[in-house]
Design a protein around this motif. Structure first.
Motif, PDB file in Angstrom:
ATOM      1  N   TYR A 169       8.296   3.821   0.128  1.00  5.21           N
ATOM      2  CA  TYR A 169       7.259   4.244  -0.814  1.00  5.21           C
ATOM      3  C   TYR A 169       7.436   3.567  -2.166  1.00  5.21           C
ATOM      4  O   TYR A 169       6.460   3.083  -2.768  1.00  5.21           O
ATOM      5  CB  TYR A 169       7.292   5.765  -0.991  1.00  5.21           C
ATOM      6  CG  TYR A 169       6.781   6.209  -2.336  1.00  5.21           C
ATOM      7  CD1 TYR A 169       5.421   6.202  -2.622  1.00  5.21           C
ATOM      8  CD2 TYR A 169       7.671   6.586  -3.354  1.00  5.21           C
ATOM      9  CE1 TYR A 169       4.953   6.580  -3.872  1.00  5.21           C
ATOM     10  CE2 TYR A 169       7.210   6.958  -4.596  1.00  5.21           C
ATOM     11  CZ  TYR A 169       5.848   6.956  -4.853  1.00  5.21           C
ATOM     12  OH  TYR A 169       5.387   7.307  -6.094  1.00  5.21           O
TER      13      TYR A 169
ATOM     14  N   GLU B  25       0.631   8.305   5.144  1.00  4.02           N
ATOM     15  CA  GLU B  25       0.692   9.640   4.539  1.00  4.02           C
ATOM     16  C   GLU B  25       0.394  10.736   5.563  1.00  4.02           C
ATOM     17  O   GLU B  25       0.966  11.821   5.520  1.00  4.02           O
ATOM     18  CB  GLU B  25      -0.304   9.688   3.378  1.00  4.02           C
ATOM     19  CG  GLU B  25      -0.235  10.953   2.543  1.00  4.02           C
ATOM     20  CD  GLU B  25      -1.289  11.961   2.978  1.00  4.02           C
ATOM     21  OE1 GLU B  25      -0.959  13.158   3.019  1.00  4.02           O
ATOM     22  OE2 GLU B  25      -2.409  11.538   3.280  1.00  4.02           O
TER      23      GLU B  25
ATOM     24  N   THR C 103       8.337  12.967   1.151  1.00  2.00           N
ATOM     25  CA  THR C 103       7.821  11.640   0.818  1.00  2.00           C
ATOM     26  C   THR C 103       6.314  11.578   0.971  1.00  2.00           C
ATOM     27  O   THR C 103       5.647  10.794   0.275  1.00  2.00           O
ATOM     28  CB  THR C 103       8.493  10.582   1.711  1.00  2.00           C
ATOM     29  OG1 THR C 103       9.913  10.650   1.545  1.00  2.00           O
ATOM     30  CG2 THR C 103       8.024   9.179   1.347  1.00  2.00           C
TER      31      THR C 103
ATOM     32  N   LEU D   8       3.362   9.623  -1.162  1.00  2.00           N
ATOM     33  CA  LEU D   8       2.405   8.719  -0.531  1.00  2.00           C
ATOM     34  C   LEU D   8       0.972   9.132  -0.838  1.00  2.00           C
ATOM     35  O   LEU D   8       0.082   8.288  -0.972  1.00  2.00           O
ATOM     36  CB  LEU D   8       2.637   8.696   0.980  1.00  2.00           C
ATOM     37  CG  LEU D   8       3.926   7.994   1.442  1.00  2.00           C
ATOM     38  CD1 LEU D   8       4.192   8.268   2.909  1.00  2.00           C
ATOM     39  CD2 LEU D   8       3.842   6.496   1.190  1.00  2.00           C
TER      40      LEU D   8
END
Length: 355
Positions: free
Chosen positions: A174, A240, A251, A255
């Motif tokens: 990312y 995502e 995460t 995203l």
């Protein structure tokens, strides 16, 4: 197998799928490999002399970032792909600079292709093909040549600032993608400045003779940027929303923010695209207005001299019995009439604001 460097047209002439062929033009780059191996408490930074040294990090417990510069060295790409068990089609896409941004999901890893955009010293748009392979504890990046937008990531790893040292490889992916997207904003700002300069030139009294060439160059640049950026929306959206085990829920929040940035960049690109498309119309309108001004002046001059020419024509005829011909002050009277008509027409045009 030696290094393969072919044009995109030659590449498609019957080669088997999975053939690793570099289709770019940055062939002078030497192979450069750097490694960042880190965890919460420590990190190690190395520059490797050959591709075989990168094999030892495949089972490393800390997070490892292996950055490889020099896509023309296809033999090295094949070696690392064989060791990390990458699919042959992935290796093909790594070296194929014509590949649009995409994401491929495999059981053990994710493969992502992006375009790194920047303006060189001559403000000429440069597009660099960059690929990411995300594994359980590693991220491998493949770049065409030296120079990138990842210096901030390197410094955060060295200093331990931010979340990168306390997060996994998915957060590293990312962060790298976010650095690429953040650089898009700088690129868009430069494009905006170029458009503003062209608009200012268009409204000058004497626009540059090369203005049409500049507008056409801007058109080509914005189209190249659009082709590189727009597919990235789908890529980030898929990552995502992916349920892959390599992407953690924590995460995914980052995203989602990255996706918002991509949308913002895309909207700015569309705005500037419309503005550039309108620059040529603006230029043609400006030229037309200037031509109209010239024609108006010429028309006024012609209108003033039409009655004067008529009078001069009447008294220039070769007839002996023109009544005013033998008048003592006929010449001066005629001049007075012509001057009166000239001044009267000028006054009339001024009052109508035609001059």
């Amino acid at each position: 197998m030696g290094d393969n460097i072919l044009s995109p047209a030659e590449r498609q002439s019957g080669l088997a799928p999975g053939t690793v062929v570099y289709t770019g033009d940055k062939t002078s780059s030497d192979l450069y490999i750097e490694v960042f191996d880190y965890d919460k408490d420590s990190f190690e930074e190395k520059e490797l002399s050959n591709i075989e040294e990168a094999f030892t990090y495949s089972d490393s417990e800390p997070v490892t970032w292996i950055n490889i510069n020099g896509l023309s060295r296809t033999e090295a790409i094949e070696k690392i792909g064989l060791h990390y068990k990458l699919h042959p089609l992935i290796l093909e896409d790594i070296a194929n600079t014509q590949q649009r941004p995409k994401i491929d999901e495999y059981d053990e890893y994710l493969f992502v292709v992006l375009k790194m955009l920047y303006f060189d010293q001559d403000e000429k748009l440069s597009i660099e093909h960059i690929s990411f392979v995300l594994g359980k504890n590693y991220v491998i990046t493949f770049q065409e040549a030296d120079g990138d937008v990842f210096d901030g990531i390197r410094n955060r790893i060295r200093t331990g600032k931010g979340k990168i040292r306390t997060s996994g490889s998915d957060y590293l992916l990312y962060a790298l993608m976010d650095a690429v997207v953040d650089n898009y904003f700088s690129l868009i700002e430069v494009m905006g400045n170029k458009i503003e300069e062209l608009e200012d030139d268009l409204f000058e009294e004497k626009p540059n003779d090369d203005i049409t060439y500049d507008i056409q160059s801007l058109k080509k640049e914005i189209l190249r940027i659009r082709r590189a950026v727009f597919p990235l929306r789908e890529v980030v959206n898929r990552i995502e929303k992916s349920d892959h085990t390599l992407i953690t829920e924590k995460t995914q929040f980052y995203l989602r923010d990255l996706y918002d940035h991509i949308i913002q960049v895309s909207e700015n690109i569309e705005i500037y695209r419309d503005m550039i498309w309108g620059l040529m119309d603006m230029y043609m309108t400006t030229i037309s207005n200037k031509m109209n001004e010239v024609m108006k002046v010429l028309t006024i001059i012609a209108t003033i001299f039409i009655p004067l020419t008529f009078i001069a024509g009447i008294y220039g005829m070769n007839f002996e019995n023109i009544p005013e011909l033998h008048h003592k002050n006929g010449y001066f009277i005629l001049w007075g009439v012509m001057i009166f008509i000239f001044v009267g027409l000028l006054y009339y045009f001024k009052r109508r604001k035609w001059l």
